[in-house]
Design an enzyme around this catalytic site. Structure first.
Site, PDB file in Angstrom:
ATOM      1  N   SER A 204      -5.861   3.741   4.416  1.00  0.00           N
ATOM      2  CA  SER A 204      -5.407   2.938   3.275  1.00  0.00           C
ATOM      3  C   SER A 204      -6.581   2.277   2.555  1.00  0.00           C
ATOM      4  CB  SER A 204      -4.401   1.875   3.733  1.00  0.00           C
ATOM      5  OG  SER A 204      -3.626   1.403   2.657  1.00  0.00           O
TER       6      SER A 204
ATOM      7  N   SER B 149       0.796  -1.233   0.000  1.00  0.00           N
ATOM      8  CA  SER B 149       0.000   0.000   0.000  1.00  0.00           C
ATOM      9  C   SER B 149       0.826   1.280   0.000  1.00  0.00           C
ATOM     10  CB  SER B 149      -0.962   0.014   1.196  1.00  0.00           C
ATOM     11  OG  SER B 149      -2.074  -0.815   0.937  1.00  0.00           O
TER      12      SER B 149
ATOM     13  N   LYS C 219       0.128   3.724  -2.745  1.00  0.00           N
ATOM     14  CA  LYS C 219      -0.897   4.778  -2.710  1.00  0.00           C
ATOM     15  C   LYS C 219      -0.283   6.174  -2.665  1.00  0.00           C
ATOM     16  CE  LYS C 219      -4.596   1.944  -0.681  1.00  0.00           C
ATOM     17  NZ  LYS C 219      -3.954   0.647  -0.420  1.00  0.00           N
TER      18      LYS C 219
ATOM     19  N   LYS D 205       3.224   6.562   5.017  1.00  0.00           N
ATOM     20  CA  LYS D 205       2.391   5.474   4.499  1.00  0.00           C
ATOM     21  C   LYS D 205       2.958   4.112   4.881  1.00  0.00           C
ATOM     22  CE  LYS D 205      -1.306   4.217   2.451  1.00  0.00           C
ATOM     23  NZ  LYS D 205      -1.341   3.084   3.406  1.00  0.00           N
TER      24      LYS D 205
END
Length: 435
Positions: free
Chosen positions: A125, A61, A64, A245
């Site tokens: 997320s 993720s 992203k 993140k």
């Protein structure tokens, strides 16, 4: 000063000591569980530590961040706004209900604002929210993936592959994966992840307004905690953290891109393929502790700095026969506390500016770039995340003043003077030979 055939000068100053070899040896004692890691200065991109940073690994993720970049770019370019409505289709709705995936529930046929979906993506997320944004911007996730790879190239990433917008394994996308094989995932190196994070928060600082949210209150009335547990109020709270993140899949392991600022000094850290959900944060804490405890930003070269013994260059056809040279701006580097012991610096003059005798030709404008000074960071320098090939940091060297071209009369008189000077020199030598 006469400069002939020699345009590179190696200078040894007692101003700077930071040897990555030493830092690498110390880093072995950090006890990182991550397979790859990196630390960079958040302002300049200077690399101060790396471990297997060129190894291609899954990013999960953390992908992203690229979707965030493209969304923010679209907002800045006024293609969309934070208030733009996004209609949820059947696929996005079903994906938002898929078990074992991080998501906020999205109702089919209902409209959500870009801000709501971006918040769900950046804080919790949200995978379905990410796909909804991808569809809004590019028309389909398949087209958006093409945009992801194109943007990665534009940003200077070197080793990457995007097969979807979320970072999930394609097999998790309910049979609707946009590109690649059924079990493929997005991959990058720690270098590339760090560069992406660097560009995200420097090009669009508002990204930190969302990544710093510890808990998201969504329209469904629920509160969703940020997966970055180093944020205030969460399990691994760390002073100064405001992003960025996390990511985890079976293929990628546990990853985390973190950033923290203290006293105006920001660092970005990346850990990839750590061994557990908690361990990735312990790895990040070790990296941040190392950076904040051992390093600080210092002025290595001041603005208008002149190299001793090389403060000017010869000029021909000018009203003056020399021009002073100096650094255009100060050079600041993140260094260890003992930085004053050693430094390796090179003054490099642009050979294309010089004639065959190593001289400049008037006219010369004040501020005109004539070369640069590099500071080599140790024997095997890491350089900057924005220019891995350079392996050094540099600052431009410019003309300190203008030198106008002399008029034809002055040039003629100089030529005549030079002619008689040559005759006198020849005659004097001949006469001297008589005795």
């Amino acid at each position: 000063m006469t400069l002939m055939f020699m345009t590179v000068f190696v200078l040894a100053f007692s101003q700077f000591a930071y040897q990555p070899g030493k830092a690498q040896a110390e880093s072995d004692n950090l006890g990182l569980k991550a397979e790859a890691a990196i630390i960079i200065d958040g302002e300049t991109g200077q690399i101060i530590y790396e471990k297997n940073a060129e190894k291609v690994l899954g990013i999960a993720s953390m992908s992203k961040m690229m979707t965030e970049y493209i969304v923010l770019e679209a907002i800045h370019n006024k293609k969309i706004s934070w208030d733009t409505k996004v209609l949820i289709d059947e696929y996005v709705h079903k994906l938002s209900k898929a078990p074992n995936l991080s998501n906020v529930g999205l109702t089919q046929g209902e409209e959500y604002t870009v801000k709501e979906l971006y918040s769900a993506m950046a804080v919790y997320s949200g995978n379905a929210a990410t796909v909804a944004l991808a569809e809004k911007i590019a028309g389909s996730e398949k087209k958006f993936v093409q945009l992801l790879n194109k943007k990665a190239k534009e940003l200077g990433l070197k080793n990457y592959k995007f097969v979807n917008a979320t970072g999930l394994n394609n097999s998790d996308l309910l049979g609707n994966y946009p590109s690649g094989d059924a079990n493929e995932e997005n991959v990058m190196t720690a270098h590339d992840v760090a560069l992406l994070a660097y560009r995200l928060i420097n090009d669009y600082p508002e990204a930190l307004d969302y990544s710093s949210i510890s808990k998201l209150k969504f329209r469904d009335g629920r509160e969703y905690p940020n997966f970055n547990w180093m944020l205030p109020g969460l399990i691994f709270e760390y002073d100064g953290v405001d992003g960025l993140k996390t990511g985890s899949t079976d293929f990628a392991g546990y990853a985390h891109t973190g950033t923290a600022v203290r006293g105006g000094q920001r660092y970005i850290t990346v850990v990839m393929k750590s061994t557990s959900k908690d361990e990735r944060f312990r790895d990040s804490i070790k990296l941040m502790d190392y950076a904040f405890d051992q390093f600080s930003k210092k002025e290595i070269l001041p603005a208008h700095y002149q190299v001793k013994g090389h403060k000017s260059l010869d000029v021909v056809k000018g009203k003056e026969d020399v021009v002073n040279i100096e650094t255009k701006e100060a050079l600041d580097l993140v260094v260890e506390d003992d930085y004053k012991e050693h430094v390796k610096t090179k003054l490099v003059i642009d050979e294309s500016k010089l004639n065959e005798n190593g001289q400049l030709t008037a006219p010369i404008k004040k501020g005109e770039k004539l070369g640069y000074i590099t500071v080599q960071v140790g024997e095997e320098p890491y350089g900057s995340i924005t220019n891995l090939e350079a392996k050094s940091i540099k600052v431009d060297v410019v003309a300190a003043e203008s030198v106008e071209k002399a008029n034809w009369f002055v040039l003629s008189m100089r030529a005549v003077g030079g002619f008689f000077a040559d005759i006198w020199s020849s005659t004097a030598s001949t006469v001297k030979g008589w005795f």
